[in-house]
Enzyme design. Structure first.
Site, PDB file in Angstrom:
ATOM      1  N   ASP A  12      29.931   7.365  19.501  1.00 37.41           N
ATOM      2  CA  ASP A  12      29.230   6.083  19.317  1.00 37.41           C
ATOM      3  C   ASP A  12      30.035   5.059  18.525  1.00 37.41           C
ATOM      4  O   ASP A  12      29.472   4.244  17.791  1.00 37.41           O
ATOM      5  CB  ASP A  12      27.862   6.306  18.619  1.00 37.41           C
ATOM      6  CG  ASP A  12      26.983   7.238  19.422  1.00 37.41           C
ATOM      7  OD1 ASP A  12      27.051   7.200  20.660  1.00 37.41           O
ATOM      8  OD2 ASP A  12      26.223   8.001  18.799  1.00 37.41           O
ATOM      9  N   LYS A  15      33.122   2.642  22.001  1.00 40.39           N
ATOM     10  CA  LYS A  15      34.175   2.836  23.012  1.00 40.39           C
ATOM     11  C   LYS A  15      33.843   2.171  24.337  1.00 40.39           C
ATOM     12  O   LYS A  15      34.723   1.650  25.010  1.00 40.39           O
ATOM     13  CB  LYS A  15      34.382   4.344  23.297  1.00 40.39           C
ATOM     14  CG  LYS A  15      34.720   5.176  22.109  1.00 40.39           C
ATOM     15  CD  LYS A  15      34.780   6.653  22.485  1.00 40.39           C
ATOM     16  CE  LYS A  15      33.449   7.271  22.823  1.00 40.39           C
ATOM     17  NZ  LYS A  15      32.544   7.513  21.709  1.00 40.39           N
ATOM     18  N   GLY A  39      26.706   8.137  25.867  1.00 36.94           N
ATOM     19  CA  GLY A  39      25.825   6.976  26.049  1.00 36.94           C
ATOM     20  C   GLY A  39      26.564   5.743  25.587  1.00 36.94           C
ATOM     21  O   GLY A  39      26.760   5.554  24.397  1.00 36.94           O
ATOM     22  N   HIS A  40      27.066   4.961  26.533  1.00 37.93           N
ATOM     23  CA  HIS A  40      27.848   3.781  26.178  1.00 37.93           C
ATOM     24  C   HIS A  40      27.080   2.526  26.549  1.00 37.93           C
ATOM     25  O   HIS A  40      26.880   2.240  27.724  1.00 37.93           O
ATOM     26  CB  HIS A  40      29.206   3.796  26.903  1.00 37.93           C
ATOM     27  CG  HIS A  40      30.038   4.986  26.559  1.00 37.93           C
ATOM     28  ND1 HIS A  40      31.156   5.347  27.249  1.00 37.93           N
ATOM     29  CD2 HIS A  40      29.915   5.912  25.572  1.00 37.93           C
ATOM     30  CE1 HIS A  40      31.682   6.427  26.700  1.00 37.93           C
ATOM     31  NE2 HIS A  40      30.942   6.802  25.692  1.00 37.93           N
ATOM     32  N   GLN A 213      32.406  10.959  23.398  1.00 38.95           N
ATOM     33  CA  GLN A 213      32.252  11.582  22.082  1.00 38.95           C
ATOM     34  C   GLN A 213      33.368  11.084  21.143  1.00 38.95           C
ATOM     35  O   GLN A 213      33.739   9.929  21.234  1.00 38.95           O
ATOM     36  CB  GLN A 213      32.236  13.118  22.197  1.00 38.95           C
ATOM     37  CG  GLN A 213      30.976  13.672  22.873  1.00 38.95           C
ATOM     38  CD  GLN A 213      30.984  13.570  24.379  1.00 38.95           C
ATOM     39  OE1 GLN A 213      31.956  13.916  25.027  1.00 38.95           O
ATOM     40  NE2 GLN A 213      29.923  13.074  24.966  1.00 38.95           N
TER      41      GLN A 213
HETATM   42  P1  IMO Z   1      29.386   9.008  23.111  1.00 34.68           P
HETATM   43  O1  IMO Z   1      30.288   9.176  24.280  1.00 34.68           O
HETATM   44  C1  IMO Z   1      27.490  10.807  19.636  1.00 34.68           C
HETATM   45  C2  IMO Z   1      26.666  15.118  19.829  1.00 34.68           C
HETATM   46  C3  IMO Z   1      25.215  15.553  19.873  1.00 34.68           C
HETATM   47  C4  IMO Z   1      25.300  16.878  19.124  1.00 34.68           C
HETATM   48  C5  IMO Z   1      26.641  17.426  19.612  1.00 34.68           C
HETATM   49  C6  IMO Z   1      26.528  18.419  20.757  1.00 34.68           C
HETATM   50  O2  IMO Z   1      28.248   8.072  23.347  1.00 34.68           O
HETATM   51  O3  IMO Z   1      30.152   8.697  21.874  1.00 34.68           O
HETATM   52  P2  IMO Z   1      26.016  18.119  23.350  1.00 34.68           P
HETATM   53  O4  IMO Z   1      24.793  17.580  24.047  1.00 34.68           O
HETATM   54  O5  IMO Z   1      27.259  17.388  23.664  1.00 34.68           O
HETATM   55  O6  IMO Z   1      26.163  19.595  23.510  1.00 34.68           O
HETATM   56  O7  IMO Z   1      25.708  17.889  21.784  1.00 34.68           O
HETATM   57  O8  IMO Z   1      27.408  16.318  20.030  1.00 34.68           O
HETATM   58  N1  IMO Z   1      27.068  14.155  20.888  1.00 34.68           N
HETATM   59  C7  IMO Z   1      27.275  12.849  20.656  1.00 34.68           C
HETATM   60  N2  IMO Z   1      27.148  12.109  19.536  1.00 34.68           N
HETATM   61  N3  IMO Z   1      27.960  10.247  20.752  1.00 34.68           N
HETATM   62  C8  IMO Z   1      28.121  10.964  21.885  1.00 34.68           C
HETATM   63  O9  IMO Z   1      28.685  10.461  22.981  1.00 34.68           O
HETATM   64  C9  IMO Z   1      27.751  12.337  21.886  1.00 34.68           C
HETATM   65  N4  IMO Z   1      27.775  13.319  22.803  1.00 34.68           N
HETATM   66  C10 IMO Z   1      27.367  14.427  22.165  1.00 34.68           C
HETATM   67  O10 IMO Z   1      24.380  14.634  19.210  1.00 34.68           O
HETATM   68  O11 IMO Z   1      25.405  16.645  17.756  1.00 34.68           O
HETATM   69 MG    MG Z   2      27.284   6.488  22.499  1.00 32.48          MG
END
Ligand code: IMO
Ligand code: MG
Length: 402
Positions: A12, A15, A39-40, A213
């Protein structure tokens, strides 16, 4: 010129917006890891898009997109997203390709994700429950279903029945409703390509790899076990593609503060009113799950760790505008642990037991303020890297080159 644009924190970082902005200079935007856990949110001004699986390319331009086999794809989510974009007036179907070797996220993966979290009790990771971990696990268990399998319905059915049997026996999870999968496949089959076709295609074009992530959620180098299931670090680009590619620059994105969704250590975390203020101002609620994000001050030891781990060449700072108006802004500069000082954690597993030493900055009214320039200089000096762009607001073009 091939570039990777990725997150230097726990996801988050903004990106999606930054990648969309940069995408105009590229022929392709490529997703190499993760799935619909990402989630972008991208604000185009006249409309907003939330990307989960569609790579963050400017839908108004000509850039194309590729979903490589390092991604696990929930077909339902992908189709809905493409259809949402169509409703806005842009047909991106023929601008997207997907690797034939991509593994599919099935309903059983989401059910198991939920069940595992419940079984872990207070050790739960706080996943997005999008089935990401189980889908990657099945890939490694060698019982996963890939897009290529769906071209032959009979073989696919045989594989699906086997997966159902395994899930029933191992986890008591029942599922045998396969038809929707074939319907979805019909809609996407034209987009599916073998990876070597893309290798050829990428020989003469500019590719922007889009991280999901962040480095601290990487399955190996992140804050394990509070991580995601994939190689979301820059190291995941080649394994995600399935073939080597020359990367010219690695651009890491970081927020002027830190957020995290889900469980796990967070040394500079804020609580109560201070956290709430940032959460509300920065609209820090998960784009995938709607959960309130945990908020805290910028953490330099963690940032230095992410820079080292990912081979970062330059950085982009986002959301400093959210801190505008605060009287004081703090930055964690080093950790104290067992009487020793650490500028960078020697091992990421130490971060749940450290005390943080802070430095305090006078706040800034806006991003033109000298106090903000001092903050930027300090981060550049402390990390030894240039901040190449500063995002100044939510919309795609709210960004300035430094
Ligand atoms: P973007 O791409 C923030 C976190 C989840 C959890 C951990 C594992 O938007 O930056 P998962 O469902 O992947 O097995 O969860 O990773 N997590 C994220 N946190 N941004 C994301 O994506 C995330 N994708 C997974 O909250 O702590
Ligand atoms: Mg996000």
């Amino acid at each position: 010129m091939n570039i990777v644009c990725y997150g230097l924190q726990w996801g988050d970082e903004g990106k999606g917006k930054v990648t969309t902005y940069l995408s105009r200079e590229f022929d392709y935007v490529v997703r190499y890891s993760g799935g619909s856990n990402a989630g972008h949110t991208v604000n185009y001004g006249e409309f907003k898009l939330v990307h989960h699986l569609v790579p963050s390319f400017d839908i108004r331009g000509n850039t194309k997109a590729y979903i490589a086999n390092g991604v696990v794809v929930d077909l339902d989510v992908l189709i809905k997203e493409i259809e949402e974009i169509k409703k806005i007036g842009f047909d991106v179907y023929d601008r997207i390709n997907i690797s034939s070797l991509t593994h599919i996220v099935l309903p059983v993966h989401k059910m198991l994700d939920e069940k595992l979290e419940i079984a872990k009790g207070e050790k739960a990771v706080g996943t997005t429950k999008r089935g990401i971990g189980p889908a990657y696990a099945d890939k490694v268990h060698r019982i996963g279903l890939r897009l290529v399998d769906l071209f032959d319905k009979e073989t696919a059915l045989e594989k699906l029945k086997f997966i159902s049997k395994m899930y029933k026996n191992l986890y008591g999870i029942e599922w045998d409703d396969y038809e929707i999968l074939f319907e979805n496949f019909e809609k996407l089959s034209k987009l599916i390509v073998p990876p070597l076709e893309m290798k050829e295609e990428f020989k003469n074009v500019n590719v922007l790899f889009e991280g999901t992530q962040g480095v601290l959620l990487d399955i190996d180098m992140g804050s394990y076990p509070y991580v995601t299931g994939s190689y979301c670090n820059t190291t995941g680009v080649e394994s995600g593609l399935g073939f080597p590619i020359k990367i010219d620059k690695r651009i890491g994105v970081f927020k002027a503060y830190v957020t995290r969704v889900g469980e796990g250590p967070f040394p500079t975390e804020l609580f109560g009113e201070e956290a709430e203020k940032i959460r509300i101002a920065g609209r820090e609620f998960g784009a995938t799950t709607g959960r309130p994000r945990r908020c805290g001050w910028l953490d330099l030891p963690i940032l230095r760790y992410a820079i080292e781990t990912s081979g970062c060449d330059e950085m982009i700072m986002t959301k400093a505008d959210i801190l505008s108006g605060l009287e004081k802004v703090k930055v964690g500069i080093r950790y104290l642990s067992n009487g020793r000082k650490f500028e960078i954690p020697n091992d990421i597993s130490m971060i749940d037991k450290v005390t943080v030493e802070y430095i305090e900055f006078n706040g800034w009214k806006n991003l033109e303020d000298d106090n903000f320039a001092k903050f930027v200089d300090f981060i550049e000096r402390e990390t030894g890297l240039k901040i190449a762009y500063i995002s100044t607001g939510e919309k795609i073009d709210d960004i300035r080159k430094v």
